[in-house]
Design a protein around this motif. Structure first.
Motif, PDB file in Angstrom:
ATOM      1  N   VAL A 153      41.693  33.328  38.939  1.00 46.70           N
ATOM      2  CA  VAL A 153      40.292  33.190  38.532  1.00 46.70           C
ATOM      3  C   VAL A 153      40.193  32.598  37.130  1.00 46.70           C
ATOM      4  O   VAL A 153      39.359  31.718  36.865  1.00 46.70           O
ATOM      5  N   PHE A 154      41.057  33.058  36.221  1.00 48.05           N
ATOM      6  CA  PHE A 154      41.038  32.519  34.859  1.00 48.05           C
ATOM      7  C   PHE A 154      41.390  31.033  34.840  1.00 48.05           C
ATOM      8  O   PHE A 154      40.760  30.241  34.135  1.00 48.05           O
ATOM      9  N   GLY A 155      42.417  30.654  35.619  1.00 45.86           N
ATOM     10  CA  GLY A 155      42.778  29.243  35.697  1.00 45.86           C
ATOM     11  C   GLY A 155      41.662  28.395  36.270  1.00 45.86           C
ATOM     12  O   GLY A 155      41.407  27.272  35.793  1.00 45.86           O
ATOM     13  N   SER A 156      40.973  28.910  37.275  1.00 48.23           N
ATOM     14  CA  SER A 156      39.849  28.177  37.854  1.00 48.23           C
ATOM     15  C   SER A 156      38.714  28.029  36.851  1.00 48.23           C
ATOM     16  O   SER A 156      38.059  26.984  36.780  1.00 48.23           O
ATOM     17  N   PHE A 157      38.496  29.072  36.051  1.00 44.71           N
ATOM     18  CA  PHE A 157      37.459  28.996  35.022  1.00 44.71           C
ATOM     19  C   PHE A 157      37.831  27.946  33.967  1.00 44.71           C
ATOM     20  O   PHE A 157      36.963  27.198  33.493  1.00 44.71           O
ATOM     21  N   CYS A 158      39.110  27.874  33.602  1.00 47.14           N
ATOM     22  CA  CYS A 158      39.557  26.846  32.656  1.00 47.14           C
ATOM     23  C   CYS A 158      39.360  25.454  33.245  1.00 47.14           C
ATOM     24  O   CYS A 158      38.974  24.518  32.530  1.00 47.14           O
ATOM     25  N   LEU A 159      39.634  25.317  34.540  1.00 43.74           N
ATOM     26  CA  LEU A 159      39.379  24.037  35.203  1.00 43.74           C
ATOM     27  C   LEU A 159      37.908  23.661  35.116  1.00 43.74           C
ATOM     28  O   LEU A 159      37.562  22.504  34.854  1.00 43.74           O
ATOM     29  N   PHE A 160      37.035  24.633  35.313  1.00 43.54           N
ATOM     30  CA  PHE A 160      35.601  24.383  35.245  1.00 43.54           C
ATOM     31  C   PHE A 160      35.177  23.961  33.836  1.00 43.54           C
ATOM     32  O   PHE A 160      34.407  23.007  33.666  1.00 43.54           O
ATOM     33  N   ILE A 161      35.689  24.658  32.816  1.00 40.83           N
ATOM     34  CA  ILE A 161      35.351  24.306  31.441  1.00 40.83           C
ATOM     35  C   ILE A 161      35.853  22.902  31.107  1.00 40.83           C
ATOM     36  O   ILE A 161      35.136  22.092  30.485  1.00 40.83           O
ATOM     37  N   PHE A 162      37.073  22.592  31.529  1.00 41.31           N
ATOM     38  CA  PHE A 162      37.629  21.261  31.276  1.00 41.31           C
ATOM     39  C   PHE A 162      36.785  20.189  31.950  1.00 41.31           C
ATOM     40  O   PHE A 162      36.519  19.128  31.374  1.00 41.31           O
ATOM     41  N   ASP A 163      36.340  20.456  33.158  1.00 42.50           N
ATOM     42  CA  ASP A 163      35.519  19.493  33.881  1.00 42.50           C
ATOM     43  C   ASP A 163      34.147  19.324  33.224  1.00 42.50           C
ATOM     44  O   ASP A 163      33.623  18.214  33.135  1.00 42.50           O
TER      45      ASP A 163
ATOM     46  N   GLU B 130      47.012  52.505  47.524  1.00 41.80           N
ATOM     47  CA  GLU B 130      47.191  51.105  47.147  1.00 41.80           C
ATOM     48  C   GLU B 130      46.577  50.140  48.141  1.00 41.80           C
ATOM     49  O   GLU B 130      45.934  49.170  47.773  1.00 41.80           O
ATOM     50  N   ARG B 131      46.766  50.422  49.416  1.00 39.45           N
ATOM     51  CA  ARG B 131      46.378  49.425  50.410  1.00 39.45           C
ATOM     52  C   ARG B 131      44.865  49.356  50.594  1.00 39.45           C
ATOM     53  O   ARG B 131      44.141  50.325  50.381  1.00 39.45           O
ATOM     54  N   ASN B 132      44.395  48.201  51.004  1.00 38.93           N
ATOM     55  CA  ASN B 132      42.995  47.998  51.355  1.00 38.93           C
ATOM     56  C   ASN B 132      42.064  48.161  50.149  1.00 38.93           C
ATOM     57  O   ASN B 132      40.916  48.528  50.291  1.00 38.93           O
ATOM     58  N   ARG B 133      42.593  47.874  48.952  1.00 36.57           N
ATOM     59  CA  ARG B 133      41.776  47.928  47.733  1.00 36.57           C
ATOM     60  C   ARG B 133      41.952  46.627  46.977  1.00 36.57           C
ATOM     61  O   ARG B 133      43.068  46.259  46.603  1.00 36.57           O
ATOM     62  N   PHE B 134      40.847  45.936  46.730  1.00 36.99           N
ATOM     63  CA  PHE B 134      40.914  44.641  46.040  1.00 36.99           C
ATOM     64  C   PHE B 134      41.371  44.807  44.596  1.00 36.99           C
ATOM     65  O   PHE B 134      42.026  43.918  44.034  1.00 36.99           O
ATOM     66  N   SER B 135      41.058  45.934  43.979  1.00 40.53           N
ATOM     67  CA  SER B 135      41.396  46.145  42.571  1.00 40.53           C
ATOM     68  C   SER B 135      42.906  46.162  42.338  1.00 40.53           C
ATOM     69  O   SER B 135      43.358  45.930  41.208  1.00 40.53           O
ATOM     70  N   VAL B 136      43.682  46.423  43.386  1.00 41.01           N
ATOM     71  CA  VAL B 136      45.140  46.449  43.236  1.00 41.01           C
ATOM     72  C   VAL B 136      45.676  45.067  42.856  1.00 41.01           C
ATOM     73  O   VAL B 136      46.698  44.942  42.180  1.00 41.01           O
ATOM     74  N   TYR B 137      44.962  44.030  43.246  1.00 40.48           N
ATOM     75  CA  TYR B 137      45.480  42.671  43.079  1.00 40.48           C
ATOM     76  C   TYR B 137      44.953  41.980  41.817  1.00 40.48           C
ATOM     77  O   TYR B 137      45.057  40.767  41.708  1.00 40.48           O
ATOM     78  N   TRP B 138      44.412  42.735  40.880  1.00 44.24           N
ATOM     79  CA  TRP B 138      43.824  42.082  39.713  1.00 44.24           C
ATOM     80  C   TRP B 138      44.874  41.337  38.889  1.00 44.24           C
ATOM     81  O   TRP B 138      44.579  40.304  38.272  1.00 44.24           O
ATOM     82  N   LYS B 139      46.107  41.832  38.882  1.00 45.09           N
ATOM     83  CA  LYS B 139      47.152  41.145  38.113  1.00 45.09           C
ATOM     84  C   LYS B 139      47.515  39.794  38.717  1.00 45.09           C
ATOM     85  O   LYS B 139      47.945  38.879  38.004  1.00 45.09           O
ATOM     86  N   GLN B 140      47.376  39.663  40.039  1.00 43.25           N
ATOM     87  CA  GLN B 140      47.700  38.391  40.686  1.00 43.25           C
ATOM     88  C   GLN B 140      46.476  37.483  40.803  1.00 43.25           C
ATOM     89  O   GLN B 140      46.563  36.284  40.562  1.00 43.25           O
ATOM     90  N   VAL B 141      45.346  38.067  41.187  1.00 39.46           N
ATOM     91  CA  VAL B 141      44.135  37.269  41.378  1.00 39.46           C
ATOM     92  C   VAL B 141      43.493  36.919  40.039  1.00 39.46           C
ATOM     93  O   VAL B 141      42.878  35.860  39.897  1.00 39.46           O
ATOM     94  N   GLY B 142      43.650  37.793  39.040  1.00 39.94           N
ATOM     95  CA  GLY B 142      43.055  37.537  37.720  1.00 39.94           C
ATOM     96  C   GLY B 142      43.464  36.204  37.123  1.00 39.94           C
ATOM     97  O   GLY B 142      42.605  35.414  36.697  1.00 39.94           O
TER      98      GLY B 142
END
Length: 585
Positions: free
Chosen positions: A382-392, A367-379
């Protein structure tokens, strides 16, 4: 072993660094509160009613409300009716700025809000869902004698939202409706000295254009622009902070690359955070003073969105990397099913059925030291930031070609924009609560390791207690920074649509902007400095951390480290490894 600066620096030096950072933070607030003026200025304009006497309209003709070439004016529509002037021949002219003043590139942007003064008439009331169609043109020039140059022209519709608080009777005719402010125009740069707006309200009974909108008496505009003094202070802060973060980032990564092991995920994320901070710091706005770059507002939003995404993701990974279950253990099979182990290693030991096997060394680091573990939290971030970009892009992207466009002009656009602001604020609060929960989990995880401290020598116990205190303090600073960031994000979103909230307006002082911006830089600076590898070494003579049985184990138990020194799985700090439950027998 060499650890991070946060654990090897003496308490005295660490306090000095903390005090210096705190002084810089106070200075950042003072710059905005004592030196910089308020971020924006609002100027009120009353449109002048000009008469277009030419029967065949000329698009190249501009009507000036005052000055040597001012237009033919009327005071009211009653005068127009007396002179038999049609509504289509009336032009509302607004000169920006007011007489004897000039606009400046230091103003950065120009936002114009529209408001109608509509009188109540029994025979000409405002219909439900009434739409006002405006034929508007924008022109500019840089001196008082040259001709006006067209900058934009558009036909726009704005929905009236008006209420009449008294009874609709003949006695109350002439009283004014209370109408909401309407978004009208936004320009991403103020590259010229003078601007001129010509507004027409074309009437067409057959096509139902501007029918049922009441009796419009006047048009008022509110021009909002950034204060030049605040812009200069803001640019100066960016110019000063850019090399500071860039230098500490290069220094930090150089120390990382000099280590024998490859960088771990946490160290890579810290570098990415420094890069995003440098990206938002680079003072490219200086070029907007000399160039007509109307896309600067959109570019600034994109930079801020990237930094928000990186900062929020960093906090998740920063906490998560101190929660992951990373286990290293080694068990030597003695005979008759017995294992050689010490009590301090028990939490990290797994018992295996194949007891007839020789010495085993097992590693569980899935689990540790792998970025893919955090896809549920970081995803979602990233999606919210993309929505912000589309709205802008849906608003400021279109405004690059049509400054009169507004997503708030339609019912669907207004509902979507309002829902977006509300949902964004709720998500920001939920993120902060989730981050608080993760920090609580980290504290509980660290506290569980403190049960091993009493078995150590006094000096070593005090050393680890100091590390735990320093780490917890850093986590509390992180929570404070996160709370201020969430508050800043919510207030920024509310302010962008402040004319849609009625009387509920949030006034933000310059100190809040400069203070939060300074806080981000100081936090990133502190993280890169404190988590950089230290040149000092602590406890080389105690680094073996071996566990033995019998009386010898009891005598040497105090020398056992909370974490093992495994070079190929080493981490940035002792706390990092302690929280991961590393143990070696």
């Amino acid at each position: 072993m060499a650890g991070a600066i946060i654990e090897n620096m003496s308490t005295k030096k660490l306090v000095i660094v903390g005090v210096i950072l705190l002084l810089f933070q106070a200075f950042a607030f003072m710059v905005g509160g004592l030196i910089a003026p308020s971020p924006t200025t609002a100027v009120h304009y009353l449109a002048t009613k000009c008469v277009d006497t030419v029967k065949h309209r000329q698009d190249s003709k501009w009507f000036m409300p005052w000055g040597p070439n001012q237009c033919e004016k009327i005071r009211s529509f009653d005068e127009a009716m007396a002179k038999k002037i049609e509504a289509n021949n009336i032009v509302f002219a607004v000169h920006i700025p007011l007489p004897n003043k000039e606009m400046s590139p230091w103003f950065q942007f120009m936002l114009v809000i529209l408001q109608f003064d509509i009188a109540f008439k029994m025979h000409n009331q405002i219909e439900d869902g009434a739409m006002v169609t405006v034929d508007v043109g924008l022109a500019y020039r840089d001196d008082t004698i040259s001709e006006w140059t067209e900058m934009a022209h558009s036909f726009e519709q704005r929905k009236l939202s008006c209420s009449f608080t008294t009874a609709k009777t003949y006695e109350n005719e002439g009283r004014f409706y209370e109408c909401d402010l309407l978004p009208f125009m936004e320009v991403g740069s103020v590259a010229h000295k003078y601007y001129l707006l010509n507004i027409r309200l074309p009437v067409n009974d057959r096509k139902k254009v501007n029918v049922g909108i009441g009796e419009i008496k006047d048009i008022r505009l509110v021009g909002i622009h950034q204060n030049g003094g605040f812009t200069q202070v803001w640019f100066a802060m960016k110019t000063f902070l850019t090399p500071s973060i860039l230098i500490i980032m290069i220094w930090y990564w150089r120390r990382i690359t000099l280590m024998s092991r490859p960088p771990v995920l946490l160290e890579k994320v810290i570098l990415a955070l420094g890069i995003s901070m440098t990206f938002i710091n680079i003072p490219v706005e200086w070029f907007s003073v000399g160039f007509n770059w109307t896309w600067m507002l959109l570019f600034g939003d994109i930079r801020q969105g990237i930094f928000y995404s990186m900062l929020l993701s960093f906090w998740i990974i920063f906490c998560g990397e101190h929660l992951m279950e990373t286990q290293f253990f080694e068990a030597e099979v003695l005979g008759r099913g017995e294992l050689k182990m010490c009590e301090l290693c028990l939490p990290a030991i797994k018992i295996f059925p194949q007891l007839d096997l020789p010495t085993k060394k097992l590693q569980d680091q899935t689990e540790r030291n792998r970025f893919s573990v955090y896809w549920k939290q970081v995803g979602p971030i990233v999606f919210g930031s993309f929505c912000l970009f589309i709205f802008d892009m849906c608003e400021r992207g279109v405004q690059l070609t049509n400054p009169f466009y507004s997503i708030w002009a339609s019912d669907v656009g207004t509902e979507l924009a309002m829902a977006f602001i509300i949902v964004a604020g709720i998500c920001a609060c939920l993120y902060f609560l989730f981050l608080c929960f993760m920090v609580f989990q980290v504290f509980r995880n660290i506290s569980g390791k403190r049960t091993s401290l009493p078995a150590m020598s006094k000096a070593r116990r005090l050393h680890y207690e100091g590390l735990i205190f320093r780490f917890k303090f850093l986590m509390l600073v992180t929570l404070t920074c996160a709370a201020m960031t969430v508050i800043f994000f919510i207030i920024s979103q509310v302010n962008e649509g402040h004319w849609h909230w009625g009387e509920h307006t949030v006034q933000v002082n310059s100190a809040f902007f400069t203070g939060i911006y300074g806080m981000w830089n100081l936090y990133v600076f502190a993280i890169m400095f404190l988590y950089a590898p230290s040149h000092k070494r602590y406890g080389d003579e105690q680094s073996s951390g071996q566990c033995i049985t019998g009386d010898a184990g009891a005598n040497s138990g105090e020398d056992i480290q909370l974490t093992t020194t495994i070079t190929h799985v080493d981490g940035p700090t002792e706390i990092y490894k302690m929280s991961g439950k590393e143990a070696q027998e």
